[in-house]
Design a protein around this motif. Structure first.
Motif, PDB file in Angstrom:
ATOM      1  N   VAL A   1      51.746  36.527  20.078  1.00 53.27           N
ATOM      2  CA  VAL A   1      52.938  35.430  20.836  1.00 53.27           C
ATOM      3  C   VAL A   1      52.635  35.532  22.158  1.00 53.27           C
ATOM      4  O   VAL A   1      53.490  34.775  22.747  1.00 53.27           O
TER       5      VAL A   1
ATOM      6  N   GLY B   1      50.559  31.802  22.834  1.00 49.24           N
ATOM      7  CA  GLY B   1      50.910  30.920  21.776  1.00 49.24           C
ATOM      8  C   GLY B   1      50.617  29.570  21.856  1.00 49.24           C
ATOM      9  O   GLY B   1      50.674  29.112  23.473  1.00 49.24           O
TER      10      GLY B   1
ATOM     11  N   ARG C   1      57.072  35.771  24.424  1.00 53.78           N
ATOM     12  CA  ARG C   1      55.954  36.406  24.969  1.00 53.78           C
ATOM     13  C   ARG C   1      56.598  38.085  25.167  1.00 53.78           C
ATOM     14  O   ARG C   1      55.809  38.921  25.278  1.00 53.78           O
TER      15      ARG C   1
HETATM   16  P1  ATP Z   1      50.408  31.419  32.133  1.00 55.44           P
HETATM   17  O1  ATP Z   1      49.805  31.486  33.378  1.00 55.44           O
HETATM   18  O2  ATP Z   1      50.394  33.010  31.395  1.00 55.44           O
HETATM   19  O3  ATP Z   1      49.639  30.396  31.353  1.00 55.44           O
HETATM   20  P2  ATP Z   1      52.251  29.851  33.009  1.00 55.44           P
HETATM   21  O4  ATP Z   1      51.926  30.254  34.294  1.00 55.44           O
HETATM   22  O5  ATP Z   1      51.468  28.496  32.802  1.00 55.44           O
HETATM   23  O6  ATP Z   1      51.841  30.894  32.169  1.00 55.44           O
HETATM   24  P3  ATP Z   1      55.001  29.049  33.228  1.00 55.44           P
HETATM   25  O7  ATP Z   1      54.728  27.498  33.350  1.00 55.44           O
HETATM   26  O8  ATP Z   1      55.271  29.883  34.498  1.00 55.44           O
HETATM   27  O9  ATP Z   1      53.742  29.442  32.494  1.00 55.44           O
HETATM   28  O10 ATP Z   1      55.868  29.247  32.139  1.00 55.44           O
HETATM   29  C1  ATP Z   1      57.174  30.131  32.190  1.00 55.44           C
HETATM   30  C2  ATP Z   1      56.949  31.404  31.433  1.00 55.44           C
HETATM   31  O11 ATP Z   1      56.568  31.086  30.003  1.00 55.44           O
HETATM   32  C3  ATP Z   1      55.701  32.244  31.689  1.00 55.44           C
HETATM   33  O12 ATP Z   1      55.990  32.979  32.805  1.00 55.44           O
HETATM   34  C4  ATP Z   1      55.513  32.879  30.443  1.00 55.44           C
HETATM   35  O13 ATP Z   1      56.091  34.170  30.105  1.00 55.44           O
HETATM   36  C5  ATP Z   1      55.852  31.938  29.495  1.00 55.44           C
HETATM   37  N1  ATP Z   1      54.638  31.428  28.914  1.00 55.44           N
HETATM   38  C6  ATP Z   1      53.862  30.239  29.337  1.00 55.44           C
HETATM   39  N2  ATP Z   1      52.736  30.034  28.586  1.00 55.44           N
HETATM   40  C7  ATP Z   1      53.046  30.696  27.377  1.00 55.44           C
HETATM   41  C8  ATP Z   1      52.101  30.677  26.329  1.00 55.44           C
HETATM   42  N3  ATP Z   1      51.046  29.980  26.098  1.00 55.44           N
HETATM   43  N4  ATP Z   1      52.524  31.402  25.316  1.00 55.44           N
HETATM   44  C9  ATP Z   1      53.964  32.308  25.397  1.00 55.44           C
HETATM   45  N5  ATP Z   1      54.258  32.269  26.737  1.00 55.44           N
HETATM   46  C10 ATP Z   1      54.225  31.579  27.431  1.00 55.44           C
END
Ligand code: ATP
Ligand code: MG
Length: 438
Positions: A149, A152, A321
């Motif tokens: 997770v 994901g 997550r």
């Molecule tokens: P990452 O750098 O890990 O790909 P992101 O910067 O693209 O994440 P954000 O757009 O900031 O992600 O999304 C907010 C939060 O959602 C993130 O801080 C992370 O905790 C969670 N998140 C993002 N992508 C995922 C994923 N593929 N699976 C699980 N949780 C995620």
């Protein structure tokens, strides 16, 4: 809940397809099952933890003055064309066509949708400031879904969006979320370090990632050793503009940066106190000014009658997550060690001898007593060997175990074990109930 009637498919062996400890333990402890690449079913025990995490996030959002709503997972492509992001977003967006050939998508985030909802409803400066949030499933067609997770494709996110009259107001809204995030993660027993971050496809110029240190994390991080102290809760008046700014300044005084944002001068200053590690991004907050409000035509009337384009920010927490991050931070070689605040049940009650009438009667009575006292209890009433029951309880990591066996019963005592330390004490059943309740 009686384990004999529950649905808890635990696994003895470590699944071969899982690389990191949290993923292994989530499968072994019967929390989740993968149904397609990067897509998981939340089994009963996992679902309880997910709801617990979401509830802490909700309480801390509410405390910071944010207002909950619920937006759909499916969005129309036209909405995203208004901001210009439909073409810009790339292959991570899952695009869908409905029976009328209308272009839809499974939302990876909700800036466009909330901006359009707010635009159609907000009229004047009296409608600002507002921060709206929801806890909803997102889909991102990640190139490499992995680590269970943690990365994901479908995942649960809390996303909040703030609307303010000007930049100063937006900074206050940003600070509210900043402090709310520290408290949220502290309540889950986690030290999440706020680090200066890039704003990526969201855009804007002020941003922090909240990162939990873990050797299996995906980000390289650099920080001052001062961060190695346990997290504490800030009791704070969220309307106190200066007070909040002071807390944010205090928290950003000690150096912490991801790989992309390293600062040589500050690292030199930290000297021997500089630490390097890896971390998991559990939250990310952004201030992006009028990027969406301007492109999507959100205007409101100021007190002097002129038009104002609201300043916005967005604030995410990876709710699903988080579960992986908590397990990475809290486990041993026997299994998970849930912090009390997110544990699926507070107590595991073990009847050592289900084939012994006196033992079973005493265990049934204590089960009822715990329930009557409002303690959430998982009762292992199965006709299994004691060793197997211990192994299962240690694996699923409930904070307390109460063990009832024939020897103790003769003395009128049960055994109370704290999962985190392994400490065991003999107590009367009444004392054990009082202890786990407190
Ligand atoms: P990452 O750098 O890990 O790909 P992101 O910067 O693209 O994440 P954000 O757009 O900031 O992600 O999304 C907010 C939060 O959602 C993130 O801080 C992370 O905790 C969670 N998140 C993002 N992508 C995922 C994923 N593929 N699976 C699980 N949780 C995620
Ligand atoms: Mg991010």
């Amino acid at each position: 809940m009686r384990l004999s009637r529950y649905f808890l498919p635990v696994m003895k062996e470590s699944p071969a397809d899982a690389q990191i400890v949290s993923h292994k333990l989530m499968l072994r402890a019967g929390l989740v099952r993968q149904t397609a690449a990067g897509i998981y079913a939340w089994l009963p025990l996992g679902n309880r933890v997910l709801q617990r995490i979401a509830q802490i996030v909700r309480e801390e959002q509410d405390r910071a003055g944010a207002i909950e709503l619920l937006m759909p997972t499916l969005q129309s492509a036209d909405l995203w064309r208004q901001s210009g992001r439909y073409d810009a977003y790339g292959p991570e967006m899952l695009r869908i066509t409905d029976r009328h050939e209308r272009e839809m998508l499974y939302g990876p985030t909700n800036e466009e949708m909330i901006t359009s909802i707010f635009r159609d409803a907000a009229r004047s400066y009296r409608d600002l400031p507002r921060t709206l949030y929801h806890i909803q499933w997102k889909f991102r067609d990640e190139v490499r879904p992995r680590f269970g997770v943690m990365r994901g494709r479908e995942f649960l996110m809390k996303d909040a969006y703030s609307f303010d009259l000007d930049e100063a107001g937006a900074r206050h809204s940003y600070n509210r979320m900043f402090v709310s995030y520290l408290n949220t993660f502290a309540r889950m027993g986690l030290r999440a370090i706020p680090m200066q971050a890039d704003t990526g496809p969201i855009g804007g110029d002020l941003s922090h990632e909240f990162i939990v240190l873990a050797p299996t994390g995906e980000s390289d991080v650099f920080y001052h050793s001062n961060w190695e102290r346990p997290a504490e809760l800030s009791s704070v008046d969220f309307d106190d503009v200066d007070g909040l700014q002071t807390i944010v300044d205090t928290y950003t005084a000690d150096y912490a940066a991801t790989d992309e944002k390293r600062d040589e001068a500050r690292e030199a200053e930290a000297g021997a106190e500089l630490r390097q590690s890896r971390g998991v991004e559990v939250g990310h907050i952004f201030y992006f000014g009028t990027k969406y409000s301007a492109s999507m035509g959100l205007k409101i009337q100021a007190s002097d009658g002129s038009d104002v384009i609201p300043h916005m920010g967005s604030y995410g927490i990876g709710v699903s997550r988080m579960m992986g991050a908590i397990i990475e931070a809290s486990h041993d070689d026997r299994g998970i060690i849930w912090p009390d605040s997110v544990a699926p049940f507070a107590v595991g009650l073990i009847n050592m001898r289900a084939d012994d009438a006196a033992c079973s009667a005493a265990a049934d009575a204590l089960y009822k007593q715990l329930q009557d006292a409002g303690v959430e209890v998982l009762y292992d009433d199965r006709d299994e060997r004691g060793g197997a029951k211990f192994a299962t309880m240690d694996l699923i990591g409930l904070p307390w175990q109460i063990i009832i066996g024939p020897k103790g019963l003769e003395k009128g005592v049960v055994e109370l074990k704290r999962r985190a330390t392994g400490d065991r004490v003999e107590l009367s059943p009444d004392e054990a109930v009082a202890k786990v309740k407190g």
